[in-house]
Structure formats: C-alpha cells, structure tokens
Design an enzyme around this catalytic site. Structure first.
Site, mmCIF file in Angstrom:
data_model
loop_
_atom_site.group_PDB
_atom_site.id
_atom_site.type_symbol
_atom_site.label_atom_id
_atom_site.label_comp_id
_atom_site.label_asym_id
_atom_site.label_seq_id
_atom_site.Cartn_x
_atom_site.Cartn_y
_atom_site.Cartn_z
ATOM 1 N N PHE B 237 0.829 -1.215 0.000
ATOM 2 C CA PHE B 237 0.000 0.000 0.000
ATOM 3 C C PHE B 237 0.857 1.255 0.000
ATOM 4 O O PHE B 237 0.475 2.272 0.572
ATOM 5 C CB PHE B 237 -0.975 -0.023 1.193
ATOM 6 C CG PHE B 237 -1.656 -1.344 1.373
ATOM 7 C CD1 PHE B 237 -2.530 -1.820 0.404
ATOM 8 C CD2 PHE B 237 -1.405 -2.134 2.475
ATOM 9 C CE1 PHE B 237 -3.137 -3.055 0.534
ATOM 10 C CE2 PHE B 237 -2.001 -3.374 2.613
ATOM 11 C CZ PHE B 237 -2.877 -3.827 1.642
ATOM 12 N N ILE B 466 2.509 -7.544 -4.762
ATOM 13 C CA ILE B 466 2.348 -7.306 -3.326
ATOM 14 C C ILE B 466 0.971 -7.766 -2.866
ATOM 15 O O ILE B 466 0.493 -7.354 -1.810
ATOM 16 C CB ILE B 466 2.585 -5.826 -2.990
ATOM 17 C CG1 ILE B 466 1.643 -4.913 -3.791
ATOM 18 C CG2 ILE B 466 4.029 -5.449 -3.268
ATOM 19 C CD1 ILE B 466 1.711 -3.450 -3.370
ATOM 20 N N GLY B 467 0.358 -8.614 -3.674
ATOM 21 C CA GLY B 467 -0.983 -9.102 -3.388
ATOM 22 C C GLY B 467 -1.974 -8.680 -4.454
ATOM 23 O O GLY B 467 -3.124 -9.102 -4.468
ATOM 24 N N THR B 468 -1.505 -7.854 -5.380
ATOM 25 C CA THR B 468 -2.369 -7.268 -6.398
ATOM 26 C C THR B 468 -2.907 -8.283 -7.397
ATOM 27 O O THR B 468 -3.952 -8.064 -8.002
ATOM 28 C CB THR B 468 -1.582 -6.225 -7.198
ATOM 29 O OG1 THR B 468 -0.403 -6.870 -7.708
ATOM 30 C CG2 THR B 468 -1.174 -5.061 -6.325
ATOM 31 N N GLY B 509 1.719 -0.931 -12.511
ATOM 32 C CA GLY B 509 2.344 -2.231 -12.730
ATOM 33 C C GLY B 509 1.842 -2.973 -13.950
ATOM 34 O O GLY B 509 2.613 -3.299 -14.856
ATOM 35 N N ARG B 585 -9.303 -1.696 -20.202
ATOM 36 C CA ARG B 585 -9.537 -3.129 -20.370
ATOM 37 C C ARG B 585 -9.199 -3.864 -19.068
ATOM 38 O O ARG B 585 -8.146 -3.613 -18.465
ATOM 39 C CB ARG B 585 -8.613 -3.607 -21.476
ATOM 40 C CG ARG B 585 -8.880 -4.964 -22.020
ATOM 41 C CD ARG B 585 -7.849 -5.184 -23.122
ATOM 42 N NE ARG B 585 -8.066 -6.361 -23.889
ATOM 43 C CZ ARG B 585 -7.161 -6.818 -24.754
ATOM 44 N NH1 ARG B 585 -6.039 -6.148 -24.948
ATOM 45 N NH2 ARG B 585 -7.405 -7.904 -25.442
ATOM 46 N N GLY B 661 -5.263 -0.408 -8.950
ATOM 47 C CA GLY B 661 -4.846 -0.686 -7.577
ATOM 48 C C GLY B 661 -5.236 0.392 -6.585
ATOM 49 O O GLY B 661 -5.340 0.134 -5.390
ATOM 50 N N GLU B 662 -5.435 1.604 -7.060
ATOM 51 C CA GLU B 662 -5.647 2.701 -6.120
ATOM 52 C C GLU B 662 -6.996 3.394 -6.256
ATOM 53 O O GLU B 662 -7.491 3.985 -5.298
ATOM 54 C CB GLU B 662 -4.502 3.714 -6.271
ATOM 55 C CG GLU B 662 -3.214 3.130 -5.721
ATOM 56 C CD GLU B 662 -1.963 3.859 -6.164
ATOM 57 O OE1 GLU B 662 -1.415 4.603 -5.363
ATOM 58 O OE2 GLU B 662 -1.530 3.681 -7.329
#
Lengths: 166, 696
Positions: B237, B466-468, B509, B585, B661-662
């Site tokens: 995070f 990192i878990g994404t 990423g 996408r 992710g954010e």
C-alpha cells in the site's frame, strides 16, 4: 527449559528460553514459517494456530505453554497430500491477495467448520472477528469459508480439478 | 537463489487468456504456507537486529551508554553513529541512519542492537542509555503558520474572489483528513547477507530494482553486486515502495557482521514511525456556481506536513486540478516542515485525501442548488482536462455515475436529509466521484522471453506482486502475446537477477510490465518466428508511448454508499457500498474486482476509523498499534460491490488497460460522509466519521 511439542503430528523436543513466543518457536526453531507474525499485540490474528484443539494467537502464547501439548499449523491442514476444503475455498473464491493473513484465517475457519459444518455468513464473521485482513475486504474470505462448507472433503475430487497442478 | 516457479494455472486456449477469470498463480503457495516472505528465507546462523529509538523530537545526542546492553548474553554489537559503517551518499537524509548525532523526530533510529536471538536484541535495546541536548520541537500543523512554503506552483486562472462574490451559490468550507498509516499486515522485514560475493537482501519491497537503485549509491557498491529477492510481499500500500531507514540499518549491521546474515522484522509499533505515513491534510474548498449549478469558480487551498529530516509532499491538490472545469480557479498547496517522521506513499497519494474535501463540497453545493448530486457532477463534467487543456484519452465519469446509480437504485432517492428513521436508525445514501491518473512508471522496465521446449515459455521481469495479482495477470498477458495458453507460460518476478522492472506504485504495474512483456513477445517472434528452437530468447524494454504527450489519461469511477446512523448512540454502519469504474480493459475480472473492493474497503476504513493521533507534547503517534489504530474489520464490511463499464482506450497503452490498484480508495470516504449527511442532516467535514459527530 526443555519442551516437547507435537506439531502437525511430529514430536519436537528443544531447549528453549522461557520467554520464547510460540510463534517464534514454530517459525525459527521448528522451521514452519507458514504461521505469520503480524502485530505483536494479538490484534491481527495472522499467527493463529491450534493449541490442542483451540485456536490461539501464537504471538501472545509462550512456547513453554505448549509443552506436552499438540499444535496444528497451516502446514498441517493438508491431509494425505489433499488440500483441506478451506484451502481450496480460499483459492476458489479469491479469499486472499497478499496472503499474509491467510494461514490464520484458515486455521480459525477449519476450527469453525469442525464444530459447525454449515455456518451462516454471520457465524463466519463472528468466528473470524479476531482477525484482520488489509487487502481483500473480507467478503471473499467469508465466501471462501462458505465454499469449504459446501464442498467438504469427501466429494472434493471434482471441484479440485480446476486449480490443482497437473 | 532464483524466483520460485508456480504450479501451472488452469489452462486457457491460445490467445484467450486476457479477460479470463483465472485463479491466482500464487494461490496454492499462499494457502499451504509455503510462500516465502522476506523473513522466511532460511539463512545459516542469523543474527537479529533491534532498533533503539530517540525519545525526544528534536535535539542532539550527547552520550550513548551501551555498557549494560553489551553485557547481556548473546549481544554481538551495539551500533550507533560513533561506530556504524559510513554511508557514501546521504542526499536522502531519511536513509542516512546512524550517520550523525542529530535527532529530527521522536522515534528516529539512533542505535541498534545485534544479538544471537531476537529476544536478546530487544531486551538489550531497552538497556541502551541515551543522553540528549534537547531543543523545543514543533509538530503542530495549521494553515495559519507563518512558515508555510509552496512545494509546487499555484494554479491560478481568472479571478476566484470575484467569481465567489458574484455567484448565485457560493461555498467556502474547510475539510480535514487525519494522519494515516498504510498498515500492511506483513510488517517490513529485511534479511541481509553481506559476504565476499556481495550483498543479498530478502526484502519486503514493492520494487526490488527500485530498492537496489536507491541502495547502491548509499553504499558506493556496484549494483551488480547487490541482489534483492522479493517474490512474495505481504501487502505494501505504498509503504514498501521507496526504501526506508530500517532496510539501510539492516544493511549496515550486515556490513558490521560481515559474512553473518542479519535479520530485522519491524514490530507493529515501529511501523508507525519508520516507514512513512499519509500527511494530515487541511483543505479549504471554495465553489462558485450559477443557479443551474454550473461552476464558475473552484478554489482549493491545501495544507500538508513534511519533515525537517527530509521532504515528502502529499499532493492533495492534484485531483482538483483535473476534476472539474471553471473559468476562475485558484489551487494552491502549502507545506509545513515539522519535527515529525517523514511522510510517504500510501495508497493513492495525493489523490485519496485530495478527493475528500472537493467531493463533499460538491455534495454541499448540490444541496444548495437543489440539484441531485449526480446531476451536478454531470453538468460540470469537462470535455478537456482542465489542468492541461489536452483531450482525455477516455473519460467515462458520466457513464460510471449513470451505471452506478442504476445498479445502486438511486433514481427514487428522496433528497431531504435527516428524514428516514427506521427502527431507531437514520438511513441515508451518498455518492462521490473517483479518479486516478495514468502516471508514468517510476523507472524503466525490460522483459525477456525464453522458449524452453515444445511451446513452453518462461518470461522474466523483476516485477512485484504485493498481493495485487500482478503475477497472474502478467501470465495472462504473456500467454496472449505469445499465442500460447497460460498453462504453457511461467512468469518469474521479484528478483534483481531478472530484467529490471519499475516499482509497484502509482497503479502502473500491469500497464508498464504488461506492455513490456508484449514488446518482448513481439521481439521474440520477430527474431525466432513461430517455431523457435529450445533456448531461443529475446528481450525488449518498455516502449515509449507518444500518446502520453497528446492526451490526458485517467481512470474514473463513482462510489455509492448507504449509511445507517443510530439516532441515540450515533453509531455508524455502512450496509452497502457500490462502485462503478471505468479503467480501460480488465485483464482478469477476479483479481480486478478484488483490487477494487479491497480499495473501497480501505476507503471505508478511512471513513469510519483510521486516524493516527499525534501527541504534540512529545511529538509521536500515541495509538501506535492495531489495538488503537483501528482498521476495518469483518464486522464493518457488509455488501461491497465493484462493477466496471466496458471502456476501450486505444491511446493509453497497447493493452488498453488503466491502473486499478488505487482508484478504489479514492472517493469512498466522501461517499460515506455524504450519505451520513443525507441520513442525519449533520455535515461532517473532518475524518473519520466517529459517532461523536452525530450526537447532540
């Protein structure tokens, strides 16, 4: 002091300091690092293992308290090379992202299902109330446990095909 | 040691992996306890490190007495600025640990114990005596300080004062967000081995290469002599993005113990002063609008804090620059340099706190104008990016608002606040917009494709998961780029021995590593054709995208919340959260939905609970553990849904994908606060929404 602890069915005898925490005993002495250390204050539950038949937070239990007793960790969830339905549920329902809270979540879930094979969503949330996840948002974790309840080990063959290595 | 290889995933037909609902490639390792996080690599005979922290917020160390600590059984050394190995480059003062006698904040590492066991190290750390020449400290953040400075240029256009004076509806209010901590469940850990072969780090990091790039000049070491290994990371995070002092400390200890591995696992308490935090923000928002709700003026004056030790700026004004247009705008960011720890990246830096004030202000304006808050946003949805004047590569905020409203059941909403009392609970609903820009990746990337045999491939890129779910989606992208099934492709990540990759940050990423893998696959086919020999390989860097100069690029979303507030106790519950997003996408709906829901949950947590409380007398965070720093638990989370609209963006990158992710955390807290107002009529402008706001 010398202690003997049966971990996942194997006896381990070691001379340990009385102040050694159970989580560090499991990770650093026995070498089972699947149990994670997350908060130091027994809030996050990443370190949950079974001491005899009860889930405990191994960051606030001493190794000497486990002397003569049995411990079950995430490494002991598999039976005869078959994943536990809880493990498969977390894979199927995306009950994890970073995976750090996952072992503790699964150990408590297995304990719940052994006592209540068909828990409601509310009962699952209650059982997991002592455990924190920062990634997934909990919903998939609850679904994962429900999946395990609906797919107990006996009829697991078909469902496991999708994710098992070939 | 090389990056681990996973069991093959569920099979897909060639060219059909992108968009498939595939289980994670790393799931089995994570459910069997065999995923090796940084602290879990077996190293022979390790020593353990425990930091000693300053107990004053400003001053100078005059004496360090290590006698009692060194006398303890098992203690190998106590490092402090008088005996610690010297760092070469100390441009980033946050990383210059144990290099001087100066104390910049309470909690700063000023010494460290190396011992044979973690218990001995921790005990000895308490025995180190510190004497200081203490100076008065200052940790008070206020927009009225005389020493605020402008870390970036103001954005001024037209005459906001005149627009406010002449507006049919004018709003001038101040909103605040508290100090927040990233709080990944895996604390930051480092295992460092420095021997004749160089330096090896097992590190909880969002970017192995990024960490190496920061570390090499500090140590004056050839980067090729540093290997950083991080295939599994227990959440980040943002806090595991840039390097922080504890990693450097461990490396210094490994240098001092040359040949013997040294391990450091931060305690949860350390996580509150060693690895960054989100600065508190104070946001004065001004909005001017005509009778129809068209904005004529937008103002944001945001105040944030940075540290005397090193600068980090939470760019809280960023979203306002690009969100809504008006002929008169004034957007200014000011910072105060305090005697506090250095702030840092936390999920959605700038964007997340910076959308709270503006999106609550829009709700207040809608009410003042007698407009539905969705309608107000639709009326002010700009054609071009207000910050740069460029066209958007795609902007589907309006579609998100409409789709979210349809799914949430917004159409029959009674706009009157504080009128729905159901069995003792006030019920309300609220909405807020989300946005996350497409930012350039921090650092270059390169990928290598290698043909193993018979159509089986390996793809190498030093990316981080990192878990994404990055590991999984990169496998899907690689499979399609090679015309193979995912079962025939192994992706290796998380190691500087692999080709360089940018840090997992800024939601870049999938876009940057994925585009790099597509380029490498094309290079592979160009060179080796469709019947490559075993061992054939090709590499390619991340291609430039000229469209980034021509277009403004961002993902958008709309978040909806239903809030219940107890009429007598003020207790707040959020039975429903629903987000609709437009993020290009979607590579894997399973991992994408989880990222969005996870972000929304963290936004819910920010709305209801999270605040790090600074004690100004001592200059430290008092609620520095998970007993007192509350994050959302199972009981807080009920029905959370994330949906997305089909968005085709031919400009953003070859994949057409934007970061996810954010964006999920951006706007959530505003939606909850707006719903709380709708429920009770109480307008809360200060997070978190604790029950005291609704009493009396």
């Amino acid at each position: 002091m010398m202690i003997t602890v049966t971990v996942n069915g194997e006896r381990h005898s070691h001379d340990v300091e009385p102040r050694l925490l159970l989580v560090h005993f499991l990770r650093d002495v026995v070498g089972l690092t699947g149990t994670h250390w997350g908060c130091d204050t027994s809030n996050c539950g990443a370190c949950v293992v079974w001491l005899d038949d009860t889930p405990v937070k191994s960051c606030t239990a001493l190794a000497v308290m486990a002397d003569g007793r049995t411990v079950r960790t995430v490494e002991g969830l598999e039976r005869d090379g078959e994943l536990d339905p809880v493990q498969r549920g977390f894979m199927e329902c995306h009950g994890l992202q970073c995976g750090f809270c996952t072992p503790g979540m699964m150990m408590t879930s297995r304990w719940l299902l052994d006592r209540n094979p068909d828990p409601s969503e509310e009962e699952i949330r209650e059982a997991l109330s002592g455990q924190l996840c920062r990634c997934t948002g909990y919903e998939n974790i609850v679904r994962s446990v429900r999946w395990a309840a609906e797919n107990p080990a006996d009829d697991s063959t078909e469902a496991s095909q999708e994710v098992s290595p070939s | 040691m090389s990056a681990p290889v996973h069991p093959r995933s569920a099979p897909t037909a060639p060219g059909r992996a992108i968009g498939a609902d595939l289980p994670r490639v790393d799931a089995r390792a994570k459910v069997t306890g065999t995923a090796t996080y940084a602290f879990e690599y077996p190293v022979p005979h390790p020593a353990y490190l425990h930091p000693v922290q300053a107990t004053i917020a400003r001053g100078r160390l005059t004496r360090i007495d290590t006698t009692a600590a060194e006398a303890l059984d098992g203690v190998r050394a106590v490092l402090w600025h008088g005996n610690a190995p010297r760092l070469r480059a100390t441009d980033n003062a946050e990383l210059a640990v144990l290099q001087s006698d100066q104390v910049f904040y309470r909690g700063q590492v000023v010494a460290a114990v190396i011992a044979d066991t973690p218990e001995a190290a921790r005990q000895a750390a308490r025995l180190v005596r510190l004497d200081y020449d203490q100076q008065p400290h200052d940790v008070d953040l206020s927009p009225h300080r005389g020493d605020l400075y402008a870390p970036k240029d103001d954005h001024d256009q037209g005459d906001l004062e005149a627009a406010m004076a002449g507006a049919e509806h004018a709003l001038d209010a101040t909103y605040t967000t508290p100090m927040l901590h990233a709080t990944p469940i895996e604390p930051h850990t480092t295992t460092a081995v420095w021997d004749d072969s160089g330096l090896t780090l097992y590190e909880s990091t969002q970017g192995a290469h990024f960490a190496r790039q920061e570390l090499a000049p500090l140590l004056d070491l050839d980067p090729q002599r540093i290997q950083i290994i991080a295939p599994y990371v227990g959440g980040g995070f943002g806090s595991k993005g840039p390097l922080h002092a504890p990693t450097v400390l461990t490396v210094l200890a490994a240098r001092a113990m040359f040949g013997r591995p040294v391990k450091l696992a931060l305690t949860r308490r350390h996580m509150f002063d060693q690895v960054g935090y989100r600065s508190p923000t104070i946001q004065r928002i001004r909005l001017a609008a005509n009778a129809q709700g068209r904005l004529s003026g937008i103002g944001m004056d945001a105040t944030v804090q940075t540290a005397r030790l090193a600068e980090f700026i939470e760019e809280a004004t960023g979203p306002t620059e690009s969100m809504y247009a008006a002929p008169h705008r004034h957007i200014a960011l000011r910072a105060a340099e305090l005697d506090a720890a250095v702030p840092g990246w936390i999920r959605g830096p700038g964007q997340c706190p910076g959308m709270f004030g503006p999106e609550v202000a829009m709700d207040e304006l809608a009410q003042a104008c007698g407009l539905d808050p969705i309608d107000l946003r639709l009326r002010n949805d700009p054609d071009h990016d207000p910050a740069t004047g460029k066209p958007f590569s795609s902007r589907n905020l309006a579609a998100c608002l409409r789709e979210g409203a349809r799914r949430f059941g917004w159409h029959d909403r009674d706009p009157a606040p504080g009128t729905r009392l159901v069995q003792g609970w006030y019920v309300g609903t609220g909405v807020a917009a989300s946005r996350y820009p497409v930012v350039p990746p921090a650092g270059p990337s390169e990928a290598t494709v290698r043909h193993l045999h018979d159509g089986h491939y390996e793809v190498h890129i030093g990316a981080a998961d990192i878990g994404t779910g990055a590991w999984t989606v990169l496998t899907q992208i690689a499979a399609d780029a090679l015309g193979a099934g995912v079962q025939d492709v192994q992706v290796r990540i998380g190691d500087t021995a692999l080709p360089e990759a940018s840090v997992a940050g800024g939601s870049t990423g999938t876009m940057s590593w994925g585009s790099t893998i597509v380029a490498a696959a094309r290079a592979f086919r160009d060179r080796h054709g469709t019947a490559p020999a075993p061992g054939a390989e090709a590499s390619a860097p991340l291609p430039d995208n000229p469209a980034t100069e021509q277009f403004a690029m961002a993902a958008f979303g709309a978040q909806f919340a239903e809030v219940h507030i107890h009429a007598d106790t003020g207790e707040i519950r959020v039975p429903r959260l629903l987000g609709a997003f437009a993020a290009g996408r979607i590579i894997n709906p399973r991992t994408a939905r989880s990222q969005l829901i996870g972000g929304m949950t963290m936004g819910l947590s920010m709305a209801l609970h999270e605040q790090s409380i600074m004690d100004p007398r001592f200059g430290h965070v008092v609620n520095c553990d998970l007993a007192e720093y509350h994050i959302a638990t199972n009981a807080d989370v009920a029905d959370i849904q994330a949906h997305w609209i089909d968005e085709e963006d031919p400009h953003v990158n070859p994949l057409g994908a934007k970061g996810i992710g954010e964006i999920g955390i951006v706007g959530t807290a505003a939606a909850v606060a707006n719903a709380a107002h709708h429920a009770t009529g109480v307008r809360v402008r200060d997070l978190p929404l604790t029950l005291d706001h609704f009493l009396g």
